[in-house]
Design an enzyme around this catalytic site. Structure first.
Site, PDB file in Angstrom:
ATOM      1  N   ARG A  29       0.893  -1.183   0.094  1.00  0.00           N
ATOM      2  CA  ARG A  29      -0.130  -0.098  -0.097  1.00  0.00           C
ATOM      3  C   ARG A  29       0.852   1.072  -0.102  1.00  0.00           C
ATOM      4  NH1 ARG A  29      -3.846  -2.818   4.527  1.00  0.00           N
ATOM      5  NH2 ARG A  29      -4.951  -4.230   3.107  1.00  0.00           N
ATOM      6  N   ARG A  79       7.681  -4.694  -5.981  1.00  0.00           N
ATOM      7  CA  ARG A  79       6.191  -4.605  -5.612  1.00  0.00           C
ATOM      8  C   ARG A  79       5.288  -5.810  -6.053  1.00  0.00           C
ATOM      9  NH1 ARG A  79       1.118  -2.478  -6.572  1.00  0.00           N
ATOM     10  NH2 ARG A  79      -0.142  -1.810  -4.661  1.00  0.00           N
ATOM     11  N   SER A 128      13.833  34.165   3.887  1.00  0.00           N
ATOM     12  CA  SER A 128      14.271  34.366   5.343  1.00  0.00           C
ATOM     13  C   SER A 128      14.122  35.953   5.301  1.00  0.00           C
ATOM     14  CB  SER A 128      15.653  34.217   5.517  1.00  0.00           C
ATOM     15  OG  SER A 128      16.175  34.889   6.500  1.00  0.00           O
ATOM     16  N   LYS A 131      18.277  35.241   0.077  1.00  0.00           N
ATOM     17  CA  LYS A 131      18.255  33.870   0.131  1.00  0.00           C
ATOM     18  C   LYS A 131      17.076  33.152  -0.297  1.00  0.00           C
ATOM     19  CE  LYS A 131      20.440  31.144   2.745  1.00  0.00           C
ATOM     20  NZ  LYS A 131      20.651  30.403   4.011  1.00  0.00           N
ATOM     21  N   ASN A 183      16.574  29.617  -0.398  1.00  0.00           N
ATOM     22  CA  ASN A 183      16.768  28.178   0.106  1.00  0.00           C
ATOM     23  C   ASN A 183      16.064  27.073  -0.780  1.00  0.00           C
ATOM     24  OD1 ASN A 183      18.681  29.107   1.950  1.00  0.00           O
ATOM     25  ND2 ASN A 183      17.237  29.182   3.805  1.00  0.00           N
ATOM     26  N   ARG A 225      12.062 -18.895  14.568  1.00  0.00           N
ATOM     27  CA  ARG A 225      11.553 -17.435  14.654  1.00  0.00           C
ATOM     28  C   ARG A 225      12.921 -16.935  15.441  1.00  0.00           C
ATOM     29  NH1 ARG A 225       6.246 -17.079  17.119  1.00  0.00           N
ATOM     30  NH2 ARG A 225       6.113 -18.334  14.950  1.00  0.00           N
TER      31      ARG A 225
END
Lengths: 450, 450, 450, 450
Positions: D123, D187, D279, D285, D287, D318
């Site tokens: 999923r 998958r 910023s 900036k 970023n 196990r």
């Protein structure tokens, strides 16, 4: 090249450079693979009309690792960042000027090393897969031979319910076969030519770049990828992951062997022969030395896989550090997984199961191990809840009074009434409660043969 | 022993077996350390009155690696699980019977290998620490010389505010010094004698076991631990962790060097000399090859540390696999950290900072980099909130119109009124906004000298 | 903050978020630590004369995690790269303008998170060390109580020679004590204030930066480092290495417990109580669930240490990715090592050794286990070589004929002559061949008490 | 179940639990998957005639996670070693006795958790693959749009030769597509039902075990493996390896984005929007916050893969620790790889390349970058060796005198004679020296569409 003292002849070589992979990943093997690249490139240039055919032939004739010393090639690598300039210089020095001029033309160091790494990988996987196949065959034989030999199944290292030794071997077999299948697939798909030139455009070959790479791929029997992959490292990463899975399943089998070989279990031992696993001062010991070596090799693999994956974050068109970190790591991954496979093969091919000890150990709990079996039989007449409750009580009493469960059950009139003494004995017999173990073994053997 | 072709002479040796550590961790170094154990044991037996002094002398005289071939010792290790039986056999074969009988007496293979590992470690750390110290010295020199040289401070790889190149170097210095201090401490505390005999009780030496181990510790200059530590692996684990920290900080410095050396920054380059880092076809390149090698080595270390830590889960009185997995891993940890240190030293000792480029790069944002500085100056008269708001607006306009911030500020009457043109220029000057950079450098230098 | 459903209440929380460390590393603990930074900063600004004292008091009064929802703080972190802007906004929103203006002044997000990480670490280590100390105490009690209880010493999972259960416990003890000492030291030295401002110069605080940081360090009881360490990550790396060593030794002890608890050995079991480790359908099982949980936690640690070390390669003045990768990794390292310690403590405090089974198991080899002991006794009269040869022969015969060694020895006139039947029995008694086990236990106990 | 405060709402959730994978791997998702197992088992028992159909229906009707609290299920897990007994108890408590009796019949805890892990994986891979596909689509668009936009190709972070931005994007594309293909395959193949009962024989289901498992596999749409795989962990290991490869290639792309976004390169920026990456105090900036988040997630993956691989060494039927260590590790692997994919998608979908800056940067070396191009052109008339030598000399002079290469070349009569001024300009034009870049882009796009 003089026969170098290979890793397998070192102090720890018999443990960590075991089997036939070692010779496929040592310096000489890398050097030959690098030379194979240069030979193929020369032929590729010739095929594309960029170089004279006789120059290509002359180059190819010198692309034999026996003509070089590794130290000659490695010298100067620090100044250049790779041993490729040293290789080009050494190769060129053994050629007339005309041919020398064509050496390495259009390629960059990374092309040589990446393609060599793929050749080394493809070659090293052959003996590795051989040893894995032999180990799987040994499991298949054990699974078939001990199909009906009961042994305690153990969870959290505690006896739980009976299984058969054949089923244990079938589990090993299925794991080894899964790992082999994954490695076979990776071997078929992952290795590919790398040829991109300085930045991946093959610019210095003009329009002919793809013609050169097509010819090289053909000669080296390596698939030609859609794009050069100098900083897209999915190929080595997938390889590393599958090698890690193979080493892991080898470790699982070897771990089981060492556990079964414990003095107190004594259910299997590695074949002795010439003092193998023995000790002069401790004469009772039969150390499962091959399984231990397999475990030791396998234990070193996960960290190397992490190194390969962490090295994927490569900058722009050639990485500053991460790429270089792959070289020896890949070699070690192949070497250690190969050594683990070779050691496991030895362990399994010599394995001596002891069904008598298996049987004795099944009796250690005085029948408590079979409590669920009796409850199941009893449930058919009394219903599951009542049966479970009754067995819970009886088992508790047996444990407390340290008596065999059988004795306690014979005192329970409901149990005797429902099953009779024979029925009780049948339900206490480990062979009566093996579920679909036999059919699972058959499935594993079929899958292995198929 | 014939001079073996050591790892440093291999194909990739100049990159991954660089510097003086390599010779301290190769097979010969291990063999000598194992022989040192046997010699010390013989003396220990003699001191405890268990063996004749002349037997001890005879043994010690044969404990010289030059008398053996590594391959002789390693042969047969697979059957026994370690090369120690091979060593004992080879050593005994070179002795008269009387002395031969005393060889290895009371000890087990693990005693030899663990103690040898500690000797190898202690010896390998000497050149490793030397190279780290030299790298730190080079940083100290850079920190002092470039104490006041402004350079863009960069966060998330974006220019943020000015720092000085001296402060960058001081940061490197403090990291290298911290790693050295941790390594020095580990070197002083962690290596210890291992002597326990077959299971850690020294039973075959009767009452004399501790006398023997005390004498051995004295001779080998290794601390005698409270208990043998055959399956309590805190010692090698702590060592691995600190080596990992050292390699990590080396990687940090080397990463910065490669970033500063980018063509577009050009703020530092490794010294050329004899074509180092150059390329005949790409004449403009000055590859920071030493920093790249340091990064490549450092990148391989974390996975090895994980291997050492995962190997701590050792069974009972000797592990089946996990212990053996340590041997070469420890060697590689020392080798790669040592190679990284040697490469970083080369990089830093040859480093050529370019303060002009640093200065040019500081101007790339047209003064926006200094916006906070202007706001701070302005805040003294207008108050922080108003100043911040004003600068936010001005910066936005400068960015949008792609004009220097200075020009925009000169159009703002409030700013001109408060600071004047000179004040604006002062606030835009990177050197005016370096905070306590200088004092931090001094602290780092003091700590380094102290 | 509403009482969040903490990790310890999750599906797997009782296994992996066990004990008291969990509450010290969850989101709330981080939030409080971040607020502690902001409070200390406000006081630091006030102490340096940069902010009014009452603003500092007002800020500090709001620095209580109970006033916030974690989700409020975390929201928006993606856009800014850290949750600190969310924190500053939330804190400021709860303050009058004057005080709000002083919030976070001079600091950068990394200052908050790094300092918070150090506070979290220092706090989380308290319960972790408590659990480790309790586990060590339990070992000390076992070592003292079972000082003379013989048990088979096992190498490569094979019985080798006798030791005592007390010696096993003393070995565990020494390992736990070594790990504790290393953690104590790291706790005292490694955590430090981080305050550097945007790029490490504290420029926006002008000349007052170091005064602010000195005051903050005092209030937070964190050492003030020589330099800010935003991209020099030796501190978290050293911490990670030592946590890894602690988890590793926990794993060693837990591994031994699970091995001793095997049905076939039965030498120790975890205390039951309320169905712990039991199974309704498999009534004989006594799963060592606490030791298994400790192992499961410990197994997850080495990979996390590698992540911390690999993350050291941080760029310039703030890393683009590597720094951020540390946050949750450090939490998990503390959490898992803490959970492992808590689980091991439970296991050891409830451990029920079974000396009768230990004794029975010592007889499994029919006396072969004591062969070396007999040889040693015999050597006193016959000389070691002859004695060894004789025992080798006798042991071989005993093994082959599957008879007790005692019976075979009684048929050897040389042996009977030298030792007598009593002497043979004495030499076959495991208690007679324990070497210095008792003295080693005493050493470990002394060191533990000291 | 009340809507739990999921990981994505935590302090660091927007960075490390980003995108739609988070909801597929949280406690609720695990709980639902475990319930799905129990529902399918009930139906399987009914189909095999072992349980009444209406009991199966009643059980299935209660297998809805909304009916439970996670804390109810997790409570008591420490005593039993897994949360499954808690689940069985909680589920049974909601059923009439008849149905309750059938709950979990024939299964063991590991069956539940392993099958749930496979459901969770299958999923979670859906949104993960979606995000990867979207990121690849974004690359494809960039590759097509910027097919002919020259940009400096960089090796070891040094400008080497021109490539196109389209080729960079095509490289990213091919890497993402390779990772997707590997994930799709994993998958399809790896997730499988686990049903073996206590020890893998399904003994308590008698002859009907395989009928039950066949029906369960059908209902859960999971392949039925040849054998139960409780301690043969090739499946989770292969999955981990491929997730690691995916995370690695995401890291590569994100690394390039952060490098291109450097202030000094300025060749690409993440789209701003609502203060993203900005910023207030550092207005210049931008970023690359999404790429940084992707890197931070990716950086945490290799260590987790190593944990999964190291956990393969599982004992008998196990494991005592290694199996349990997988649970949260697998969740984290999915979560972090998913978060990295989601973040990279955001980064790439908003990416704003700046072709003007790319062009400017190509001029930084004053034409030296094109030296090889000129040599190649010149080689057609002068021969390669002479051309190379001539260019080497000219380049050296240009570098030394800090003049454009063009100016120096115009002073070389041989060059002017051979190429003319126009020819020199053509050879200095980056667009003239892109080799097969365009064709490689086409290949990548075709492969992507195919």
């Amino acid at each position: 090249m003089r026969p170098s003292s290979s890793q397998s002849e070192g102090l720890f070589g018999e443990l960590f450079a075991r089997g036939a992979v070692a010779a496929q990943v040592d310096d000489r093997a890398w050097l030959q693979a690098m030379l194979d690249f240069e030979a193929a490139l020369a032929h590729g240039l010739a095929a594309a009309g960029l170089a004279p055919a006789d120059a290509a032939e002359a180059i190819a004739a010198r692309c034999d690792a026996d003509l070089y010393e590794v130290s000659e090639i490695g010298r100067g690598a620090a100044a250049k960042g790779t041993p490729v300039p040293g290789l080009v210089k050494a190769l060129s020095a053994r050629l007339p000027d005309d041919a020398a001029r064509q050496v390495h033309r259009g390629a960059t160091s990374q092309d040589v090393i990446d393609t060599a790494a793929m050749l080394v990988t493809r070659r090293a996987l052959v003996p590795l897969l051989d040893d894995l196949a032999a180990a799987a065959d040994a499991c298949a034989e054990l699974a078939a031979r001990y199909r009906d030999a009961p042994i305690a199944g153990r969870t959290l290292l505690q006896q739980a319910l009976p299984v058969t030794f054949g089923l244990k071997a079938a589990q090993w077999l299925s794991g080894l076969d899964e790992a082999r299948a994954a490695l076979e697939e990776v071997r078929a798909r992952v290795p590919a030519l790398q040829l991109g030139g300085a930045v991946g455009t093959l610019a210095s070959l003009g329009e002919h770049g793809l013609a050169v790479s097509a010819e090289m791929a053909r000669r080296l029997e390596l698939p030609e990828p859609a794009l050069p992959w100098h900083t897209v490292r999915v190929r080595p990463a997938l390889l590393a992951g599958v090698l890690g899975s193979a080493a892991g399943v080898i470790g699982k089998v070897a771990r089981d062997v060492t556990l079964l070989a414990q003095t107190e279990l004594g259910e299997a031992a590695e074949g002795g022969g010439e003092g193998r696993g023995g000790s002069s001062t401790l004469p009772h010991k039969r150390n499962p030395v091959a399984a231990v070596a397999a475990l030791a090799c396998a234990q070193r693999v996960p960290g190397l896989v992490a190194t390969m994956l962490a090295a994927m974050t490569q900058e722009h068109e050639r990485a500053a550090g991460a790429w270089q970190a792959e070289w020896e790591t890949l070699s070690e991954l192949l070497l250690l997984t190969g050594s683990a496979a070779a050691a496991l093969r030895e362990s399994l091919e010599s394995l001596e199961p002891d069904t008598a000890r298996m049987r004795e150990n099944l009796d250690l709990t005085g029948g408590l191990l079979m409590s669920e079996s009796v409850a199941t039989s009893l449930g058919e007449s009394l219903g599951r809840p009542a049966a479970n409750e009754l067995l819970g009580r009886a088992s508790g009493r047996a444990a407390e009074e340290q008596r065999p469960l059988r004795d306690v059950l014979l005192e329970e009139s409901e149990v005797v009434g429902a099953l009779g003494e024979n029925g009780i004995d049948a339900a206490l017999d480990p062979e009566s409660y093996l579920g679909v173990a036999g059919r699972l073994i058959d499935r594993a053997l079929e899958a292995h043969r198929g």
